[in-house]
Design an enzyme around this catalytic site. Structure first.
Site, PDB file in Angstrom:
ATOM      1  N   LYS A  22       0.848  -1.205   0.000  1.00 36.82           N
ATOM      2  CA  LYS A  22       0.000   0.000   0.000  1.00 36.82           C
ATOM      3  C   LYS A  22       0.878   1.249   0.000  1.00 36.82           C
ATOM      4  O   LYS A  22       0.760   2.114  -0.867  1.00 36.82           O
ATOM      5  CB  LYS A  22      -0.900  -0.007   1.254  1.00 36.82           C
ATOM      6  CG  LYS A  22      -1.569   1.319   1.538  1.00 36.82           C
ATOM      7  CD  LYS A  22      -2.517   1.211   2.710  1.00 36.82           C
ATOM      8  CE  LYS A  22      -1.978   1.659   4.038  1.00 36.82           C
ATOM      9  NZ  LYS A  22      -1.689   3.091   4.139  1.00 36.82           N
ATOM     10  N   ASN A  23       1.765   1.329   0.991  1.00 33.64           N
ATOM     11  CA  ASN A  23       2.571   2.546   1.133  1.00 33.64           C
ATOM     12  C   ASN A  23       3.625   2.679   0.035  1.00 33.64           C
ATOM     13  O   ASN A  23       4.176   3.762  -0.176  1.00 33.64           O
ATOM     14  CB  ASN A  23       3.251   2.573   2.506  1.00 33.64           C
ATOM     15  CG  ASN A  23       2.239   2.759   3.622  1.00 33.64           C
ATOM     16  OD1 ASN A  23       1.075   3.035   3.374  1.00 33.64           O
ATOM     17  ND2 ASN A  23       2.690   2.605   4.863  1.00 33.64           N
ATOM     18  N   ARG A  93      -4.566  10.264   4.107  1.00 38.08           N
ATOM     19  CA  ARG A  93      -3.499  11.261   4.063  1.00 38.08           C
ATOM     20  C   ARG A  93      -2.617  11.124   2.828  1.00 38.08           C
ATOM     21  O   ARG A  93      -2.080  12.099   2.324  1.00 38.08           O
ATOM     22  CB  ARG A  93      -2.624  11.122   5.304  1.00 38.08           C
ATOM     23  CG  ARG A  93      -3.245  11.579   6.564  1.00 38.08           C
ATOM     24  CD  ARG A  93      -2.303  11.301   7.698  1.00 38.08           C
ATOM     25  NE  ARG A  93      -0.997  11.874   7.422  1.00 38.08           N
ATOM     26  CZ  ARG A  93      -0.664  13.120   7.683  1.00 38.08           C
ATOM     27  NH1 ARG A  93      -1.531  13.925   8.235  1.00 38.08           N
ATOM     28  NH2 ARG A  93       0.546  13.564   7.411  1.00 38.08           N
ATOM     29  N   CYS A 117      -6.135  12.418  12.771  1.00 38.88           N
ATOM     30  CA  CYS A 117      -6.099  10.991  12.485  1.00 38.88           C
ATOM     31  C   CYS A 117      -6.247  10.217  13.781  1.00 38.88           C
ATOM     32  O   CYS A 117      -5.906  10.725  14.841  1.00 38.88           O
ATOM     33  CB  CYS A 117      -4.752  10.699  11.837  1.00 38.88           C
ATOM     34  SG  CYS A 117      -4.434   8.989  11.576  1.00 38.88           S
ATOM     35  N   ARG A 122      -1.159  14.556  12.819  1.00 38.98           N
ATOM     36  CA  ARG A 122      -0.233  14.233  11.722  1.00 38.98           C
ATOM     37  C   ARG A 122      -0.154  15.427  10.788  1.00 38.98           C
ATOM     38  O   ARG A 122      -0.761  15.441   9.721  1.00 38.98           O
ATOM     39  CB  ARG A 122      -0.687  12.980  10.983  1.00 38.98           C
ATOM     40  CG  ARG A 122      -0.547  11.752  11.850  1.00 38.98           C
ATOM     41  CD  ARG A 122      -1.055  10.521  11.173  1.00 38.98           C
ATOM     42  NE  ARG A 122      -0.161  10.023  10.144  1.00 38.98           N
ATOM     43  CZ  ARG A 122      -0.413   8.938   9.421  1.00 38.98           C
ATOM     44  NH1 ARG A 122      -1.519   8.275   9.620  1.00 38.98           N
ATOM     45  NH2 ARG A 122       0.428   8.529   8.507  1.00 38.98           N
ATOM     46  N   PRO A 123       0.621  16.424  11.178  1.00 39.12           N
ATOM     47  CA  PRO A 123       0.707  17.632  10.362  1.00 39.12           C
ATOM     48  C   PRO A 123       1.440  17.373   9.046  1.00 39.12           C
ATOM     49  O   PRO A 123       2.070  16.333   8.876  1.00 39.12           O
ATOM     50  CB  PRO A 123       1.506  18.589  11.252  1.00 39.12           C
ATOM     51  CG  PRO A 123       2.251  17.734  12.205  1.00 39.12           C
ATOM     52  CD  PRO A 123       1.468  16.469  12.372  1.00 39.12           C
ATOM     53  N   ASP A 125       3.448  19.986   7.949  1.00 37.00           N
ATOM     54  CA  ASP A 125       4.288  21.194   7.951  1.00 37.00           C
ATOM     55  C   ASP A 125       5.641  20.959   7.279  1.00 37.00           C
ATOM     56  O   ASP A 125       6.177  21.850   6.617  1.00 37.00           O
ATOM     57  CB  ASP A 125       4.452  21.739   9.380  1.00 37.00           C
ATOM     58  CG  ASP A 125       4.939  20.693  10.369  1.00 37.00           C
ATOM     59  OD1 ASP A 125       4.589  19.500  10.192  1.00 37.00           O
ATOM     60  OD2 ASP A 125       5.656  21.043  11.306  1.00 37.00           O
ATOM     61  N   ASP A 307       3.980   0.712  12.203  1.00 35.54           N
ATOM     62  CA  ASP A 307       2.740   0.076  11.735  1.00 35.54           C
ATOM     63  C   ASP A 307       2.605  -1.368  12.214  1.00 35.54           C
ATOM     64  O   ASP A 307       1.517  -1.934  12.164  1.00 35.54           O
ATOM     65  CB  ASP A 307       2.675   0.104  10.195  1.00 35.54           C
ATOM     66  CG  ASP A 307       2.404   1.509   9.665  1.00 35.54           C
ATOM     67  OD1 ASP A 307       2.121   2.404  10.470  1.00 35.54           O
ATOM     68  OD2 ASP A 307       2.474   1.706   8.435  1.00 35.54           O
ATOM     69  N   ARG A 399      -8.706  -0.942   3.960  1.00 36.43           N
ATOM     70  CA  ARG A 399      -7.827   0.133   3.512  1.00 36.43           C
ATOM     71  C   ARG A 399      -6.440  -0.405   3.159  1.00 36.43           C
ATOM     72  O   ARG A 399      -5.763   0.149   2.299  1.00 36.43           O
ATOM     73  CB  ARG A 399      -7.682   1.198   4.612  1.00 36.43           C
ATOM     74  CG  ARG A 399      -8.983   1.939   4.869  1.00 36.43           C
ATOM     75  CD  ARG A 399      -8.730   3.168   5.689  1.00 36.43           C
ATOM     76  NE  ARG A 399      -7.581   3.867   5.166  1.00 36.43           N
ATOM     77  CZ  ARG A 399      -6.769   4.628   5.872  1.00 36.43           C
ATOM     78  NH1 ARG A 399      -6.984   4.803   7.142  1.00 36.43           N
ATOM     79  NH2 ARG A 399      -5.757   5.227   5.310  1.00 36.43           N
TER      80      ARG A 399
END
Ligand code: UD1
Length: 429
Positions: A22-23, A93, A117, A122-123, A125, A307, A399
């Site tokens: 997935k990632n 995200r 989240c 979970r910014p 920036d 994870d 997901r």
């Protein structure tokens, strides 16, 4: 809302093929926006987050079609919008990954900020700061990031060394590949999913050196050309099935994997008492007894993946002594602890550390999956427990896990899924 019912206590035995990551696949899909022409991505997992990314790309005008299961063609020649809709970005995200390529190729991106989240703040920036350093003008208005640049110019970008953001590394790299001059990203993430994106970009003509290291040197090129790529195997799914073999005292072989991506996970499972046989692309886990207590601390790759931390808590929950689990990446990653406690686990969470006193046996109970990885931990606990566990909110597993219950069934698990028909709220992660 879906519920998964598991009757635990069966040792899981057999072979299971691990899907594409997935990632790993998400950044490849986003990167295809950089290219005029058709990108072909193989081993794309059939999971909800990928569907969301495909919808996001289509919302921008890209054509996405499958030529075979898992083989996705993305043609981003004609892009008609630089503004993906909020309802897609809030779902996941990873949709924010389209910001870098849009900015790089079209000098413009209007992407909703992803927001909070289930696993903590979970910014983005670091991503935005990187875009600004490359010369973009960025404003945040009404929950949307508006980024524009007449030209992007390479520069030296230092990312936070402790957190080593995966997402910021990828997004900034995607923004920098078509910039003028040289961008150096210091403290870049070295996750295999990042490396796979680096290799793909290079195959399309990007000039990137330092692949796989924490210092990336990206010399901007005027354009990229189409290429094809295969998504790497999913490390998290691999780890989940290895833990399933361990906590059910079974014998599972995971195939089509990259064993070299699993070193630290294998090390911890062996410490817990598992017997592991390894080839380049398979791992076989065998376990006959209660696990030994564990001591893990999550960290950026090659550290222990956050994870898989919730999965390891299930190992700890049935271990022969007291385990210590430290979470260093996310603030609220112990949301599963209360649910595991309902199943008889003894877990005390203090800030970023969970102390887990192993018990002889967990007992099945109704529980709720708060997020993807918490959901998989509850499923593992259900498989190890005595009696029936019913996990509601189980659609979060879609997901990130392809045909999760079917794969478990094929290993001998007693598992069914019930669909309640009401649309579920989807957590943003
Ligand atoms: C990715 C993975 C996720 C994994 C995480 C850490 C994807 C789609 N998701 O998420 O499964 O758990 O890496 O391995 O690949 N941070 C900031 N500001 C930023 C960016 C990050 O403060 O702009 C912080 C985060 O809040 C977190 C840490 O940095 O505490 C690491 O986050 P990051 O590596 O960016 O995670 P994601 O890329 O979102």
């Amino acid at each position: 809302m879906d519920t998964i019912h598991i009757t635990g206590g069966q040792p899981l035995v057999g072979e299971v093929r691990i899907s594409g990551s997935k990632n790993g696949a998400l950044p490849l899909l986003a990167a295809s926006l950089l290219i005029e022409g058709e990108t072909v991505i193989e081993n794309v997992p059939d999971i909800q987050d990928i569907h969301t990314m495909i919808e996001t790309l289509r919302s921008l005008g890209a054509k996405c079609t499958y030529s075979a299961p898992g083989t996705l063609h993305v043609d981003a020649t004609h892009i008609s919008s630089f503004a993906p809709p909020y309802h897609l970005v809030r779902r996941m995200r990873g949709s924010f990954y389209v910001a870098g390529p849009l900015l790089s190729r079209f000098r413009e991106a209007e992407v909703p900020l992803p927001g909070g989240c289930a696993i903590g703040p979970r910014p983005v920036d670091f991503h935005i700061s990187g875009f600004k350093q490359l010369g973009a003008e960025v404003q945040e208005r009404h929950g949307v990031m508006h980024a524009r640049a007449s030209r992007l110019r390479g520069t030296d970008i230092f990312l936070d060394g402790r957190l080593r953001s995966v997402g910021a590394t990828i997004n900034i790299m995607l923004a920098a590949v078509l910039a003028e001059g040289t961008t150096v990203i210091e403290n870049a993430s070295r996750e295999p999913e990042v490396v796979s994106c680096e290799n793909f970009l290079r195959s399309c003509g990007a000039d990137i050196t330092g692949v796989g290291t924490s210092r990336l040197v990206i010399k901007g090129v005027p354009r990229l050309h189409p290429s094809s790529v295969r998504a790497i195997p999913d490390r998290m799914e691999t780890g989940t099935f290895l833990v399933a073999g361990l906590v059910t005292r079974g014998d599972i072989t995971v195939t089509d994997i990259r064993a070299d991506h699993m070193d630290i996970v294998v090390r911890e499972l062996v410490r817990a008492g598992a017997h592991i046989d390894r080839t380049e692309d398979t791992l076989r886990v065998r376990m006959r007894m209660r696990p030994n207590p564990i001591e893990i601390s999550t960290g950026p790759y090659p550290g222990f993946p956050t994870d898989l931390q919730p999965n390891m808590a299930v190992v700890a929950a049935v271990a022969t002594g007291t385990s210590v689990i430290e979470e260093t990446i996310f603030d609220s990653r112990f949301t599963y602890a209360d649910e595991l406690t309902r199943m008889g686990a003894d877990i005390q969470v203090k800030e970023h550390v969970a102390i887990v006193r192993g018990v002889e046996r967990l007992s099945g109970a109704p529980v709720v999956a708060m997020d993807l990885r918490a959901g998989s931990a509850l499923a593992l606990a259900g498989l190890a427990a005595e009696g029936r566990t019913s996990i509601s909110g189980a659609e979060v597993l879609d997901r990130g896990y392809e045909t999760f219950t079917a794969k478990l069934s094929s290993l001998g698990a007693i598992v069914t899924r019930e669909h309640h028909g009401t649309e579920a709220g989807v957590a943003t992660c």
